[in-house]
Scaffold this motif. Structure first.
Motif, PDB file in Angstrom:
ATOM      1  N   LEU A   1       7.147  -0.693  -4.284  1.00 59.02           N
ATOM      2  CA  LEU A   1       7.730  -2.033  -4.296  1.00 59.02           C
ATOM      3  C   LEU A   1       8.388  -2.319  -2.948  1.00 59.02           C
ATOM      4  O   LEU A   1       8.654  -1.404  -2.175  1.00 59.02           O
ATOM      5  N   SER A   2       8.692  -3.571  -2.695  1.00 59.46           N
ATOM      6  CA  SER A   2       9.363  -3.935  -1.453  1.00 59.46           C
ATOM      7  C   SER A   2      10.856  -3.628  -1.545  1.00 59.46           C
ATOM      8  O   SER A   2      11.420  -3.517  -2.643  1.00 59.46           O
ATOM      9  N   GLU A   3      11.473  -3.518  -0.381  1.00 63.23           N
ATOM     10  CA  GLU A   3      12.921  -3.308  -0.340  1.00 63.23           C
ATOM     11  C   GLU A   3      13.653  -4.478  -0.998  1.00 63.23           C
ATOM     12  O   GLU A   3      14.668  -4.298  -1.662  1.00 63.23           O
ATOM     13  N   GLY A   4      13.124  -5.688  -0.823  1.00 64.96           N
ATOM     14  CA  GLY A   4      13.743  -6.868  -1.422  1.00 64.96           C
ATOM     15  C   GLY A   4      13.728  -6.816  -2.941  1.00 64.96           C
ATOM     16  O   GLY A   4      14.715  -7.171  -3.594  1.00 64.96           O
ATOM     17  N   ILE A   5      12.619  -6.369  -3.507  1.00 65.59           N
ATOM     18  CA  ILE A   5      12.543  -6.250  -4.967  1.00 65.59           C
ATOM     19  C   ILE A   5      13.515  -5.188  -5.456  1.00 65.59           C
ATOM     20  O   ILE A   5      14.199  -5.382  -6.471  1.00 65.59           O
ATOM     21  N   ILE A   6      13.612  -4.073  -4.744  1.00 62.88           N
ATOM     22  CA  ILE A   6      14.580  -3.029  -5.126  1.00 62.88           C
ATOM     23  C   ILE A   6      15.985  -3.592  -5.095  1.00 62.88           C
ATOM     24  O   ILE A   6      16.778  -3.393  -6.024  1.00 62.88           O
ATOM     25  N   PHE A   7      16.332  -4.330  -4.042  1.00 61.73           N
ATOM     26  CA  PHE A   7      17.659  -4.946  -3.956  1.00 61.73           C
ATOM     27  C   PHE A   7      17.886  -5.873  -5.145  1.00 61.73           C
ATOM     28  O   PHE A   7      18.946  -5.833  -5.779  1.00 61.73           O
ATOM     29  N   ASP A   8      16.899  -6.716  -5.463  1.00 60.94           N
ATOM     30  CA  ASP A   8      17.023  -7.622  -6.615  1.00 60.94           C
ATOM     31  C   ASP A   8      17.269  -6.849  -7.908  1.00 60.94           C
ATOM     32  O   ASP A   8      18.121  -7.232  -8.722  1.00 60.94           O
TER      33      ASP A   8
ATOM     34  N   VAL B   1      23.804  -2.339   7.068  1.00 59.08           N
ATOM     35  CA  VAL B   1      24.154  -1.316   6.079  1.00 59.08           C
ATOM     36  C   VAL B   1      24.165   0.058   6.741  1.00 59.08           C
ATOM     37  O   VAL B   1      23.581   0.252   7.808  1.00 59.08           O
ATOM     38  N   ALA B   2      24.779   0.999   6.065  1.00 57.60           N
ATOM     39  CA  ALA B   2      24.792   2.379   6.537  1.00 57.60           C
ATOM     40  C   ALA B   2      23.361   2.914   6.550  1.00 57.60           C
ATOM     41  O   ALA B   2      22.563   2.579   5.661  1.00 57.60           O
ATOM     42  N   PRO B   3      23.018   3.735   7.531  1.00 57.67           N
ATOM     43  CA  PRO B   3      21.670   4.295   7.583  1.00 57.67           C
ATOM     44  C   PRO B   3      21.273   5.014   6.294  1.00 57.67           C
ATOM     45  O   PRO B   3      20.112   4.955   5.878  1.00 57.67           O
ATOM     46  N   GLU B   4      22.230   5.662   5.654  1.00 58.55           N
ATOM     47  CA  GLU B   4      21.946   6.386   4.409  1.00 58.55           C
ATOM     48  C   GLU B   4      21.541   5.425   3.295  1.00 58.55           C
ATOM     49  O   GLU B   4      20.661   5.727   2.486  1.00 58.55           O
ATOM     50  N   ALA B   5      22.188   4.266   3.236  1.00 59.72           N
ATOM     51  CA  ALA B   5      21.848   3.270   2.214  1.00 59.72           C
ATOM     52  C   ALA B   5      20.453   2.710   2.462  1.00 59.72           C
ATOM     53  O   ALA B   5      19.664   2.542   1.523  1.00 59.72           O
ATOM     54  N   LYS B   6      20.124   2.434   3.727  1.00 58.08           N
ATOM     55  CA  LYS B   6      18.791   1.939   4.070  1.00 58.08           C
ATOM     56  C   LYS B   6      17.729   2.977   3.724  1.00 58.08           C
ATOM     57  O   LYS B   6      16.691   2.647   3.142  1.00 58.08           O
ATOM     58  N   ALA B   7      18.003   4.233   4.028  1.00 56.63           N
ATOM     59  CA  ALA B   7      17.044   5.299   3.730  1.00 56.63           C
ATOM     60  C   ALA B   7      16.833   5.425   2.229  1.00 56.63           C
ATOM     61  O   ALA B   7      15.701   5.642   1.767  1.00 56.63           O
ATOM     62  N   LYS B   8      17.902   5.256   1.453  1.00 56.33           N
ATOM     63  CA  LYS B   8      17.800   5.375  -0.004  1.00 56.33           C
ATOM     64  C   LYS B   8      16.957   4.238  -0.582  1.00 56.33           C
ATOM     65  O   LYS B   8      16.098   4.461  -1.439  1.00 56.33           O
ATOM     66  N   ILE B   9      17.186   3.027  -0.109  1.00 58.16           N
ATOM     67  CA  ILE B   9      16.383   1.897  -0.586  1.00 58.16           C
ATOM     68  C   ILE B   9      14.925   2.083  -0.187  1.00 58.16           C
ATOM     69  O   ILE B   9      14.021   1.829  -0.981  1.00 58.16           O
ATOM     70  N   ASP B  10      14.691   2.535   1.041  1.00 60.62           N
ATOM     71  CA  ASP B  10      13.314   2.794   1.494  1.00 60.62           C
ATOM     72  C   ASP B  10      12.634   3.839   0.611  1.00 60.62           C
ATOM     73  O   ASP B  10      11.477   3.681   0.221  1.00 60.62           O
ATOM     74  N   GLU B  11      13.363   4.909   0.307  1.00 59.79           N
ATOM     75  CA  GLU B  11      12.813   5.994  -0.522  1.00 59.79           C
ATOM     76  C   GLU B  11      12.443   5.486  -1.915  1.00 59.79           C
ATOM     77  O   GLU B  11      11.364   5.776  -2.431  1.00 59.79           O
ATOM     78  N   ILE B  12      13.336   4.707  -2.511  1.00 55.41           N
ATOM     79  CA  ILE B  12      13.078   4.159  -3.845  1.00 55.41           C
ATOM     80  C   ILE B  12      11.894   3.202  -3.806  1.00 55.41           C
ATOM     81  O   ILE B  12      10.992   3.261  -4.653  1.00 55.41           O
TER      82      ILE B  12
END
Length: 67
Positions: free
Chosen positions: A25-32, A8-19
């Motif tokens: 919560l884990s990144e996986g739960i955010i994705f779900d 993924v784009a670095p910006e998308a990864k950073a956004k998921i990490d921030e959330i």
């Protein structure tokens, strides 16, 4: 659960990490959660999509968003 390996784009990864960090919560739960809330049309396409559709592109081009 399944392993999902994505590039993924670095910006998308950073956004998921921030959330994930903000909610504890884990990144996986955010994705779900994102996938569960994603609205799709009658063809299974996200309603926000305004780009070319698979049937409208040249098969030689590969992925729609490939750079």
């Amino acid at each position: 659960m399944v392993q999902l390996n994505l590039t993924v784009a670095p910006e998308a990864k950073a956004k998921i990490d921030e959330i994930a960090d903000a909610l504890g919560l884990s990144e996986g739960i955010i994705f779900d959660l994102i996938m569960e809330s994603l609205e799709v049309d009658e063809h299974g396409r996200p309603v926000f999509w305004t780009g070319p559709l698979p049937e409208d592109r040249d098969p030689e081009q590969g992925d729609l968003l490939a750079s």
